[in-house]
Design an enzyme around this catalytic site. Structure first.
Site, short mmCIF file in Angstrom:
data_model
loop_
_atom_site.label_atom_id
_atom_site.label_comp_id
_atom_site.label_asym_id
_atom_site.label_seq_id
_atom_site.Cartn_x
_atom_site.Cartn_y
_atom_site.Cartn_z
N ILE A 316 8.94 1.40 -2.04
CA ILE A 316 8.06 0.57 -2.86
C ILE A 316 7.41 -0.47 -1.94
O ILE A 316 8.08 -1.39 -1.45
CB ILE A 316 8.83 -0.10 -4.01
CG1 ILE A 316 9.66 0.95 -4.77
CG2 ILE A 316 7.88 -0.83 -4.93
CD1 ILE A 316 8.87 2.13 -5.29
N GLY A 508 -2.23 5.75 29.12
CA GLY A 508 -1.17 6.13 30.03
C GLY A 508 0.13 5.39 29.72
O GLY A 508 0.44 5.11 28.56
N GLU A 532 0.95 8.77 -0.32
CA GLU A 532 -0.08 9.20 -1.29
C GLU A 532 -0.18 10.72 -1.35
O GLU A 532 -1.25 11.27 -1.61
CB GLU A 532 -1.45 8.59 -0.94
CG GLU A 532 -1.49 7.08 -0.99
CD GLU A 532 -1.28 6.50 -2.38
OE1 GLU A 532 -1.38 7.25 -3.36
OE2 GLU A 532 -1.01 5.29 -2.46
#
Length: 553
Positions: A316, A508, A532
């Site tokens: 949540i 790098g 989602e």
């Protein structure tokens, strides 16, 4: 000799139909595998899941090509298709056409190839179509990538217009705010695992961030999904947490605006739009994930007419600092599956670091995470948590899942916009570093492999961005667009991760150091393929939605 923009426009008219023809061949092949009497069969869908998901990626790639072509044609019609846009589109369209004909990367170790659906002949026809051959020859060359990077080194950049002066001004406003208030501090907030400061939240509220799509009659800006995408993209380009602050308000606002009673709308929408009330979405449970039909959190009617909620929720976001929870719970114990779920508007007291959940009947703890910080993730336990009788969204029980489904399209389009912003940030950091970092007496941007990476980063951002805006357009038309929203999220999340990973590679060893911002962007980008609706869920929604009927596109 024709300019890059003239050449691009000449060939796009043939490219889009050729790509769509290939996409239709893929759809028919999967339909033959997964349908019985013209209808999708559950067992076959499961058995041929890879084919269904491969179709989703084929269709998404085709849609991205078509969306990018549409943008190019609109720019050209207005005399605004310059060399930078043309070269970026040549590279992006060429790459995606080549992927259709040879293999699409669903993940790093899963390439979906034409032969898996016996589409070798269709792939051959696609790759040998004259306009496709021309675009691939132009765009898939080292010379094309070098030319795009040279345009950028000379100060050029890809146009970001959405052909609407008001929306372009909104982009400028939020970009200035993000560059001033968020970008300089994001890395420090991330490393300290701090909440975005309340002062910044208040300034975001003043800008209207939390009420972009809430109707003006309830104190919102009353704008559409394009505006929501632009606001989200610009804030996420600074830090994904800033772009995600509005997600919970978007979900709660759309839930209440589309399904709430007149009283619920009048009470909650102005408070959400102003930022007085910060909502959080309370849907996921520890053992259910995306299987919402199996939710166990219970809402039991009390003698006084109110409700008592019992159960556990997890992942949540922004739960402690929120004031309102949209809670999905099982209110009909004798009804199995989705039909027994109701959505509750559950107010709570805002927590503090010392006491994150001071409201009686609920407790919780933070889930430490790699990235996507600034709002924090929590698990919550409800034990005798009480809400009033009028807390049921819309006043009708058993409609929670249906109500939630109406918000998924907007939430997934917004997530795609977050991904576009993150992809841009990955490029921004890589571009700056490549220009400043010198090896063997020259800036590393002059090394072809580095320049190639940067060129592809730009091109893929454009492809994902235009598909996201296309999905927003479909949503604004008031039509169902779960397939388009899923496509936008599917592609944009892949591009965000690719750009973050590529950006770190360009840095790098320094990129692996926490002091360099690209390390945060990599951690932030990884979540986009998961929340989602994970990429596999998106692919299932898209592929399942395409078979058993024509695409209509």
């Amino acid at each position: 000799m024709a300019s890059p923009s003239q050449t691009l426009i000449e060939h796009l008219e043939g490219v889009v139909p050729a790509a769509r023809k290939y996409g239709e061949a893929a759809r028919c092949a999967v339909e033959a595998l997964c349908c019985v009497d013209g209808r999708p069969d559950a067992e076959r869908l499961h058995r041929h899941q890879r084919a269904v998901h491969g179709l989703a990626w084929v269709a998404t790639t085709v849609a991205a090509i078509a969306s990018a072509a549409g943008w190019a044609q609109r720019l050209s019609a207005q005399g605004r298709l310059g060399e930078v846009e043309a070269r970026a589109l040549q590279i992006g369209v060429a790459e995606y056409l080549a992927q259709l004909a040879s293999g699409i990367p669903m993940t790093q170790n899963e390439i979906f190839r034409p032969q898996e659906l016996q589409l070798e002949q269709a792939a051959l026809e696609l790759s040998t179509q004259l306009d496709v051959r021309a675009i691939v020859a132009l765009g898939a060359s080292p010379e094309a990538r070098h030319a795009l990077i040279e345009c950028y080194r000379e100060g050029g950049s890809v146009s970001e217009t959405v052909f609407d002066e008001e929306l372009d001004l909104i982009r400028e406003q939020f970009r200035r705010f993000a560059e001033r208030e968020i970008t300089p501090h994001a890395q420090g907030w991330h490393l300290a695992d701090s909440l975005i400061p309340d002062a910044v939240v208040a300034k975001l509220a003043e800008l209207g961030t939390f009420g972009v799509c809430i109707p003006a009659e309830f104190g919102g800006l009353g704008l559409g999904k394009h505006a929501m995408c632009i606001v989200t993209e610009e804030l996420s380009r600074a830090w994904i947490a800033a772009g995600s602050l509005g997600t919970r308000s978007e979900i709660a606002g759309e839930l209440i605006a589309s399904a709430g009673t007149p009283e619920q709308k009048a009470h909650w929408l102005p408070k959400i739009a102003s930022g007085e009330v910060l909502p959080t979405a309370v849907f996921t449970e520890p053992d259910t994930g995306s299987d919402l039909a199996s939710l166990r959190t219970r809402a039991t009617r009390m003698a006084d007419g109110g409700w008592r909620i019992e159960g556990n929720k997890t992942w949540i976001t922004h739960a402690a600092r929120s004031d309102l929870m949209t809670v999905l719970a099982r209110s009909e114990p004798d009804v199995r599956g989705y039909a027994g779920l109701s959505m509750f508007l559950a107010p709570k007291r805002r927590g503090t670091d010392a006491e994150p959940f001071p409201t009686p009947g609920m407790s919780g703890g933070e889930i430490p995470v790699l990235g996507y910080r600034g709002m924090k993730e929590y698990e919550i336990a409800f034990e005798g948590f009480e809400v009033q009788e009028d807390a049921v969204l819309g006043g009708t029980r058993g409609q929670g899942f249906r109500q939630l489904m109406q918000t998924f399209e907007g939430a997934r389009i917004q997530t795609a916009a977050r991904a576009v912003g993150v992809a841009w940030r990955g490029f921004d950091l890589a571009w700056r570093y490549a220009g400043e970092r010198k090896q063997f007496g020259r800036p590393i941007v002059e090394f072809p492999r580095v320049a190639d990476k940067l060129a592809m980063m730009i091109a893929e951002i454009v492809m994902a961005r235009e598909l996201t805006y296309f999905a927003a357009t479909e949503k604004e038309k008031g039509r169902r667009c779960d397939i388009e929203a899923g496509m936008a999220k599917l592609l944009a999340a892949r591009v965000a991760w690719s750009n973050a990973d590529t950006g770190l590679q360009i840095h790098g060893g320094n990129g692996y150091a926490l002091e360099f911002e690209i390390s945060r962007v990599l951690c932030d980008a990884r979540i986009l393929n998961i929340f989602e609706g994970a990429a596999e869920i998106q692919a299932q929604v898209i592929g399942r939605g395409l078979i058993g009927k024509g695409t209509g596109k």
